[in-house]
Design a protein around this motif. Structure first.
Motif, short mmCIF file in Angstrom:
data_model
loop_
_atom_site.label_atom_id
_atom_site.label_comp_id
_atom_site.label_asym_id
_atom_site.label_seq_id
_atom_site.Cartn_x
_atom_site.Cartn_y
_atom_site.Cartn_z
N CYS A 1 0.86 -1.19 0.00
CA CYS A 1 0.00 0.00 0.00
C CYS A 1 0.89 1.24 0.00
O CYS A 1 2.07 1.16 0.38
N ARG B 1 -3.20 3.45 1.25
CA ARG B 1 -4.12 3.30 0.13
C ARG B 1 -3.66 2.16 -0.77
O ARG B 1 -2.46 2.02 -1.06
N THR C 1 -3.33 0.74 -4.42
CA THR C 1 -3.20 1.40 -5.72
C THR C 1 -3.63 0.45 -6.83
O THR C 1 -3.38 -0.76 -6.76
N PRO D 1 -3.62 5.66 -6.23
CA PRO D 1 -4.30 5.30 -4.97
C PRO D 1 -5.82 5.42 -5.14
O PRO D 1 -6.31 6.35 -5.79
N GLU E 1 -9.72 5.61 -3.40
CA GLU E 1 -10.44 5.96 -2.19
C GLU E 1 -11.41 4.84 -1.85
O GLU E 1 -12.16 4.36 -2.70
N ALA F 1 -6.85 0.15 4.97
CA ALA F 1 -6.77 -0.46 3.64
C ALA F 1 -5.88 -1.69 3.62
O ALA F 1 -6.12 -2.63 2.85
#
Length: 228
Positions: A99, A107, A109, A114, A116, A125
């Motif tokens: 991440c 986040r 990807t 990245p 949301e 995440a």
């Protein structure tokens, strides 16, 4: 047949056929196009929790998109035939990695960007410490699936050694729907179909009564002979 009886008979046929189309069509679509399942794990909390009932549209993996919640059957991985609920993170050709950042700022990807994920439990995440990082390319015809509760979900991360943890399109059974509009519409169509069939029966009875009355013999006036 009198004009009134004929009109009632035609109306009975038309209304009856419309009722059958609505009723049987609604039943057929409900059976073929929709499904229902009860969530049994916490892997998708807070979006869906144990005991929640999900309605889903029957479809295969080729029609789902990133972000969709899907129901799948993968007995070779899970050891049972019951449906499993997961979220689509990557589709065929995508590169999925975890991440960027740490903690709640981390986040996942997809293709280097990245994403949301406001649905995540605790905004986590990665799933917390101890969860291995990954960087996979999703094969064509397959999907990378994760649970919304990343700290307690048996998902693609558990099978990274097998085609990057991806699942085949053919294992997807449907896409979850948060809207009750479609089931409600189908239910309304079925009920309306039943009502129209009953109305058609009533019209048919009325047409029969009118025809019988139209065939009733006309009384002949008596021929009275008066004496001259």
């Amino acid at each position: 047949m009198s004009g009134a009886g004929r009109r009632l008979g035609v109306a009975a046929v038309v209304v009856g056929l419309l009722g059958l189309v609505l009723g049987l069509g609604g039943l057929a679509y409900a059976r073929v196009g929709l499904g229902g399942a009860v969530v049994s794990s916490e892997s998708m909390t807070p979006t869906y929790g144990p005991g929640d009932r999900i309605f889903y549209e029957r479809t295969d993996g080729s029609e789902v998109r990133r972000g969709d919640v899907v129901l799948l059957s993968a007995p070779d991985r899970y050891g049972f035939d019951a449906l499993v609920v997961k979220r689509v993170i990557g589709v065929g050709g995508d590169r999925v990695a975890c991440c960027t950042g740490t903690g709640t700022a981390a986040r996942v990807t997809v293709n280097g960007k990245p994403i949301e994920e406001p649905y995540l439990k605790g905004g986590e995440a990665s799933g917390g410490s101890g969860i291995p990082a990954y960087d996979v390319r999703v094969p064509e015809g397959r999907l990378f699936l994760l649970g919304d509760n990343r700290g307690n979900a048996l998902d693609s991360r558990a099978f990274l050694d097998d085609r990057g943890g991806s699942f085949a399109d053919s294992e997807i059974r449907g896409r979850a729907s948060d809207s009750y509009a479609v089931p409600a519409l189908i239910g309304t169509a079925i009920m309306l179909g039943v009502v129209l069939v009953l109305v058609a029966v009533g019209l048919g009875i009325a047409a029969r009564v009118v025809r019988r009355r139209g065939r009733a013999p006309v009384p002949v006036a008596p021929n009275w002979h008066l004496p001259a």
